[in-house]
Design an enzyme around this catalytic site. Structure first.
Site, short mmCIF file in Angstrom:
data_model
loop_
_atom_site.label_atom_id
_atom_site.label_comp_id
_atom_site.label_asym_id
_atom_site.label_seq_id
_atom_site.Cartn_x
_atom_site.Cartn_y
_atom_site.Cartn_z
N ARG A 47 1.16 -0.88 -0.45
CA ARG A 47 -0.32 0.17 0.10
C ARG A 47 0.62 1.48 0.32
NH1 ARG A 47 -5.43 -1.10 2.58
NH2 ARG A 47 -5.96 -3.01 1.94
N ASP A 154 -13.35 12.79 12.94
CA ASP A 154 -12.33 12.24 12.50
C ASP A 154 -11.12 12.46 12.29
OD1 ASP A 154 -13.23 9.35 10.73
OD2 ASP A 154 -11.12 10.11 9.55
C1 SAM Z 1 -14.20 2.14 9.26
S1 SAM Z 1 -14.43 3.90 9.57
C2 SAM Z 1 -15.54 3.46 10.68
C3 SAM Z 1 -16.76 4.48 10.20
C4 SAM Z 1 -18.02 4.57 10.99
N1 SAM Z 1 -18.47 4.67 12.67
C5 SAM Z 1 -19.06 2.80 10.83
O1 SAM Z 1 -18.75 2.44 11.73
O2 SAM Z 1 -19.11 2.66 10.09
C6 SAM Z 1 -12.92 3.89 10.82
C7 SAM Z 1 -12.98 5.72 11.33
O3 SAM Z 1 -11.87 5.54 11.73
C8 SAM Z 1 -11.70 6.71 11.75
N2 SAM Z 1 -9.73 6.52 12.96
C9 SAM Z 1 -9.07 5.44 12.40
N3 SAM Z 1 -8.43 6.20 13.41
C10 SAM Z 1 -8.55 7.27 13.88
C11 SAM Z 1 -8.27 7.74 15.06
N4 SAM Z 1 -7.24 7.32 15.34
N5 SAM Z 1 -9.14 8.80 15.14
C12 SAM Z 1 -10.23 9.53 14.38
N6 SAM Z 1 -10.48 8.27 14.35
C13 SAM Z 1 -9.52 7.88 13.35
C14 SAM Z 1 -10.56 6.23 10.70
O4 SAM Z 1 -10.45 7.89 9.09
C15 SAM Z 1 -12.07 5.83 9.56
O5 SAM Z 1 -12.80 7.10 8.73
#
Ligand code: SAM
Length: 283
Positions: A47, A154
């Site tokens: 990636r 986010d």
């Molecule tokens: C798989 S998505 C989940 C979206 C939604 N909560 C759902 O369940 O459909 C995970 C999100 O977590 C965010 N994320 C990952 N690590 C994070 C962090 N340390 N702080 C804030 N957001 C984070 C990613 O950018 C991503 O948009």
């Protein structure tokens, strides 16, 4: 743990030595709480190769320096976007939405609450917080007499830009219940197909902001509920425990924490009361 084959893995053109992989793992752990296991080495290699080429870099170490030195954290976001998923959808894990309508809204109404506050932590492209606002405003007996405020945060500025646009294609809106779709989304024909825009009423209830969950949280609670779903999946147990404790501090007593279906708090020490799988209440 040492990689099985050699000192360096050669995948997708990017050589990663054991020490480089360890440095990458340490960096994403310290900056974003993400736990990269040794099994992810090929994923990292495949990636990140493209990103290195785009920046004209040849080694992972050089790239990690760029990430570390970038105070805007934009490169960290790029790196995490490459290593994790922003996958989301409207009404994902819909039993959480059912619980909100069947149990929480009657509870709020029974005590005559005039304000409801929620937090969607890790909101990705906005489907979760907008869906929550539609669900709540569409099901309250007296929506005009209730102030609804949903904070949606986010780490990734890229997903937040999409979220703030509030426009979704036909494929993305198919899980929204038809009455709520009709009430809260306007269809427009565009050269690339029909786009659905989130109504002003829903937009006004949702505030987006960038927040890395590993850093200080500037907002004060208390929240009635927190959705942190499919975010902690990347964290190790101690990090999950810290996050859950911090969520607890921002919830009202009796407030509700929702985690993703694959993220039960089993094995994580916490003070929440178990309600049903992946739904917890602050005592
Ligand atoms: C798989 S998505 C989940 C979206 C939604 N909560 C759902 O369940 O459909 C995970 C999100 O977590 C965010 N994320 C990952 N690590 C994070 C962090 N340390 N702080 C804030 N957001 C984070 C990613 O950018 C991503 O948009």
């Amino acid at each position: 743990m040492k990689h099985a084959s050699s000192d360096a893995a050669m995948t997708g053109g990017l050589k990663i030595s054991d020490s480089e992989f360890q440095k990458a793992a340490d960096l994403v752990k310290s900056l974003a709480g993400i736990h990269l296991t040794d099994g992810k080495r090929e994923l990292v290699s495949a990636r990140l190769a493209k990103r290195l080429r785009a920046l004209n870099l040849t080694t992972l170490s050089q790239y990690l320096d760029v990430v570390r030195e970038d105070k805007t954290q934009d490169e960290l976001v790029m790196m995490l976007d490459a290593l994790t998923t922003n996958l989301t959808s409207f009404w994902r894990e819909s039993d959480h939405f059912d619980y909100l309508v069947e149990k929480l809204l009657p509870k709020y109404e029974a005590v005559g609450q005039s304000e409801i506050r929620g937090w969607s932590a890790g909101c990705s492209t906005g489907e979760e917080p907008y869906g929550l606002a539609m669900l709540i405003l569409g099901n309250l007996r007296n929506p005009r007499g209730t102030s609804l405020r949903i904070l949606a945060t986010d780490l990734s500025t890229r997903v937040l830009d999409t979220a703030k646009r509030g426009k979704y294609g036909e494929e993305r809106i198919k899980n929204i219940p038809p009455d709520l779709l009709k009430k809260f989304m306007a269809a427009e024909n565009t050269p690339t197909g029909t786009l659905y825009s989130v109504s002003q009423e829903i937009r006004s209830a949702v505030t987006f902001g960038r927040l890395n969950l590993m850093e200080l949280w500037p907002m004060s609670g208390p929240f009635d509920f927190i959705f942190c779903r499919n975010v902690m999946i990347y964290c190790d147990k101690p990090t999950q425990r810290t996050l859950i404790e911090r969520f607890g501090k921002l919830l009202k007593s009796g407030g509700t924490l929702f985690v993703g279906h694959s993220e039960s708090l089993a094995g994580v020490q916490h003070n929440f009361k178990y309600v049903r799988p992946t739904i917890y209440e602050k005592p």
